[in-house]
Design a protein around this motif. Structure first.
Motif, PDB file in Angstrom:
ATOM      1  N   UNK A 117       0.826  -1.219   0.000  1.00  0.00           N
ATOM      2  CA  UNK A 117       0.000   0.000   0.000  1.00  0.00           C
ATOM      3  C   UNK A 117       0.854   1.260   0.000  1.00  0.00           C
ATOM      4  N   UNK A 118       1.979   1.199   0.671  1.00  0.00           N
ATOM      5  CA  UNK A 118       2.873   2.359   0.769  1.00  0.00           C
ATOM      6  C   UNK A 118       3.427   2.650  -0.624  1.00  0.00           C
ATOM      7  N   UNK A 119       2.943   3.699  -1.250  1.00  0.00           N
ATOM      8  CA  UNK A 119       3.225   3.964  -2.650  1.00  0.00           C
ATOM      9  C   UNK A 119       4.061   5.228  -2.795  1.00  0.00           C
ATOM     10  N   UNK A 120       5.296   5.077  -3.231  1.00  0.00           N
ATOM     11  CA  UNK A 120       6.226   6.204  -3.359  1.00  0.00           C
ATOM     12  C   UNK A 120       5.755   7.182  -4.434  1.00  0.00           C
ATOM     13  N   UNK A 165       3.932   7.108   6.175  1.00  0.00           N
ATOM     14  CA  UNK A 165       4.288   6.283   7.334  1.00  0.00           C
ATOM     15  C   UNK A 165       3.117   5.395   7.737  1.00  0.00           C
ATOM     16  N   UNK A 166       1.923   5.946   7.780  1.00  0.00           N
ATOM     17  CA  UNK A 166       0.746   5.155   8.154  1.00  0.00           C
ATOM     18  C   UNK A 166       0.543   3.988   7.183  1.00  0.00           C
ATOM     19  N   UNK A 167       0.709   4.240   5.881  1.00  0.00           N
ATOM     20  CA  UNK A 167       0.560   3.176   4.884  1.00  0.00           C
ATOM     21  C   UNK A 167       1.653   2.115   5.064  1.00  0.00           C
ATOM     22  N   UNK A 168       2.883   2.551   5.331  1.00  0.00           N
ATOM     23  CA  UNK A 168       3.974   1.598   5.562  1.00  0.00           C
ATOM     24  C   UNK A 168       3.689   0.733   6.783  1.00  0.00           C
ATOM     25  N   UNK A 169       3.218   1.349   7.849  1.00  0.00           N
ATOM     26  CA  UNK A 169       2.930   0.589   9.068  1.00  0.00           C
ATOM     27  C   UNK A 169       1.754  -0.370   8.871  1.00  0.00           C
ATOM     28  N   UNK A 172      12.402   4.163   9.503  1.00  0.00           N
ATOM     29  CA  UNK A 172      13.634   4.671   8.883  1.00  0.00           C
ATOM     30  C   UNK A 172      13.305   5.479   7.629  1.00  0.00           C
ATOM     31  N   UNK A 173      12.408   4.947   6.784  1.00  0.00           N
ATOM     32  CA  UNK A 173      12.016   5.687   5.576  1.00  0.00           C
ATOM     33  C   UNK A 173      11.373   7.012   5.947  1.00  0.00           C
ATOM     34  N   UNK A 174      10.498   6.983   6.963  1.00  0.00           N
ATOM     35  CA  UNK A 174       9.842   8.220   7.382  1.00  0.00           C
ATOM     36  C   UNK A 174      10.877   9.246   7.828  1.00  0.00           C
ATOM     37  N   UNK A 175      11.844   8.818   8.642  1.00  0.00           N
ATOM     38  CA  UNK A 175      12.878   9.742   9.126  1.00  0.00           C
ATOM     39  C   UNK A 175      13.697  10.306   7.968  1.00  0.00           C
ATOM     40  N   UNK A 176      14.032   9.463   7.005  1.00  0.00           N
ATOM     41  CA  UNK A 176      14.807   9.927   5.848  1.00  0.00           C
ATOM     42  C   UNK A 176      14.004  10.905   5.000  1.00  0.00           C
ATOM     43  N   UNK A 184       8.505  -2.787  10.128  1.00  0.00           N
ATOM     44  CA  UNK A 184       8.239  -1.663  11.016  1.00  0.00           C
ATOM     45  C   UNK A 184       9.473  -0.787  11.150  1.00  0.00           C
ATOM     46  N   UNK A 185      10.634  -1.402  11.318  1.00  0.00           N
ATOM     47  CA  UNK A 185      11.881  -0.634  11.406  1.00  0.00           C
ATOM     48  C   UNK A 185      12.137   0.131  10.111  1.00  0.00           C
TER      49      UNK A 185
END
Length: 87
Positions: free
Chosen positions: A28-31, A53-57, A78-82, A73-74
């Motif tokens: 679901x997490x779509x770049x 972030x919500x989609x990634x989680x 990490x992607x969100x922080x970057x 989850x990690x």
């Protein structure tokens, strides 16, 4: 125009590789949607990043094993922080 995973100053081969690898963990997490929202300027960047972030989680919670869930989850955080640091 969406540039895949990674900052614009990464070589395109690096972005393509990161995008391919991330597709092993996320669905679901779509770049592309994230990049398109950045370009439109709506919603604002912080909201785009929170939605990503919500989609990634959510993707992380759908995995089948605990080690994979922890890894996803990690990676999500990490992607969100970057993204927050580098756009």
């Amino acid at each position: 125009m969406p540039n895949g995973l990674g900052p614009y100053w990464f070589p395109s081969a690096w972005r393509a590789g990161l995008t391919r690898v991330s597709s092993l963990y996320f669905d679901e997490c779509n770049w592309s949607k994230h990049d398109a929202a950045y370009q439109r300027g709506h919603p604002d960047r912080a909201t785009c990043d929170r939605l990503m972030l919500a989609a990634c989680l959510r993707d992380s919670s759908r995995t089948t094993t605990i080690p994979r869930m922890l890894a996803c989850t990690a990676l999500s955080w990490a992607f969100w922080a970057l993204v927050r640091c580098f756009g």
